[in-house]
Design a protein around this motif. Structure first.
Motif, PDB file in Angstrom:
ATOM      1  N   SER A 109       0.831  -1.201   0.000  1.00 38.52           N
ATOM      2  CA  SER A 109       0.000   0.000   0.000  1.00 38.52           C
ATOM      3  C   SER A 109       0.869   1.256   0.000  1.00 38.52           C
ATOM      4  O   SER A 109       0.620   2.202  -0.747  1.00 38.52           O
ATOM      5  N   ALA A 162       1.437   4.073  -3.149  1.00 38.09           N
ATOM      6  CA  ALA A 162       1.294   5.526  -2.979  1.00 38.09           C
ATOM      7  C   ALA A 162       2.561   6.261  -3.406  1.00 38.09           C
ATOM      8  O   ALA A 162       2.498   7.267  -4.127  1.00 38.09           O
ATOM      9  N   LYS A 179       3.127   5.929  -7.324  1.00 40.18           N
ATOM     10  CA  LYS A 179       2.157   6.764  -8.057  1.00 40.18           C
ATOM     11  C   LYS A 179       2.536   8.239  -7.940  1.00 40.18           C
ATOM     12  O   LYS A 179       2.469   8.979  -8.929  1.00 40.18           O
TER      13      LYS A 179
END
Length: 171
Positions: free
Chosen positions: A31, A35, A38
């Motif tokens: 996760s 983040a 991206k």
């Protein structure tokens, strides 16, 4: 026999608890990697596409991508000259994709990410397909491919380079 089954049950339960812990940890780590990768893509692509700066790409490139650019300097230059014909960035649509974590026996933990992004340029739409690698906690471009329908819409025979998609860099 009863004692054996009890011990076997405890061992099986311990394996399940450890497996759940590992999957939970990897999910949490992934996760965070999604983040950060991206954010890297959504910051870097508009910066590179704003002026089609090969230096901005090379400053964020992996060793492999840099070596590819250095081994084929004419192709790399032609790639950016072709992209420059699209004009300046008008609107960046964002990216879709995510990160992956692999455990290899030789290299150990390998963290990569793949993204697809879209943008509108002065002279057409652009689609990016990028692959990242994380080294020493830093994201780097491993490949940087750009496609545009505008490359297929050449109407003159003089401008042959605009009729083709640019060469893939970093593969």
């Amino acid at each position: 026999m009863r004692r054996f089954l009890s011990v076997l049950g405890v061992v099986f339960l311990a394996i399940i608890v450890v497996a759940c812990g590992i999957f939970g940890y990897l999910g949490h780590v992934r996760s965070g990697l999604d983040a950060s990768s991206k954010a890297f893509v959504d910051t870097s692509i508009p910066l590179i596409a704003a002026t089609w700066s090969k230096d901005d790409l090379l400053n964020r490139a992996s060793v492999e991508l840099k070596q590819s650019a250095e081994s084929k300097p004419r192709e790399f230059q032609a790639f950016f000259l072709t992209l420059a014909k699209l004009g300046a960035l008008k609107k960046y649509e964002g990216s879709r994709g995510g990160a992956n974590v692999f455990l290899e026996t030789v290299k150990g933990k390998v963290v990569t990410a793949s993204y697809i992004a879209e943008a509108t340029m002065e002279h057409g739409e652009v689609y990016f397909a990028v692959r990242l690698v994380q080294r020493d906690g830093e994201w780097q471009f491993q490949s940087f491919d750009v496609k545009s329908p505008a490359f297929a819409i050449a109407t003159t025979t003089q401008d042959v380079t605009a009729t083709r998609e640019p060469p893939a860099v970093g593969r």
